[in-house]
Motif scaffolding. Sequence first.
Motif: not given
Length: 110
Positions: A40-56
């Motif tokens: 989940v974290q990897w997909i969110a980061s790839e979509r945002a083109k930056r490191s993201v830590v989603p609630v999921a």
Amino acid sequence: MSDIFNQLSAWLHAVFVQQFDAWILLGFVAQALFTMRFLVQWIASERAKRSVVPVAFWIFSVGGGALLLIYAIKRQDPVFIAGQAFGLLIYARNLWLIVNEHRSSMTKTD
């Protein structure tokens, strides 16, 4: 070479087949949930083109960590128990901070 293969085959059968029970199944389900957080974290980061830590990420962390803690308690593994228990505190705290931030932003907009 055949002897090594036979020994390896016997070991794999003993570990993955003979001792398979509901607790092993729970352990695999728990590990799958825990692993999902990275996906989940990897997909969110790839979509945002930056490191993201989603609630999921934190939700999967709590779910997988709680099930792994139950599994570790059943297995009576003190290292595994301590690691999962400490991790659960961190995951729960992050979710608590997110909820408080959400509540705060809702109050400011009203």
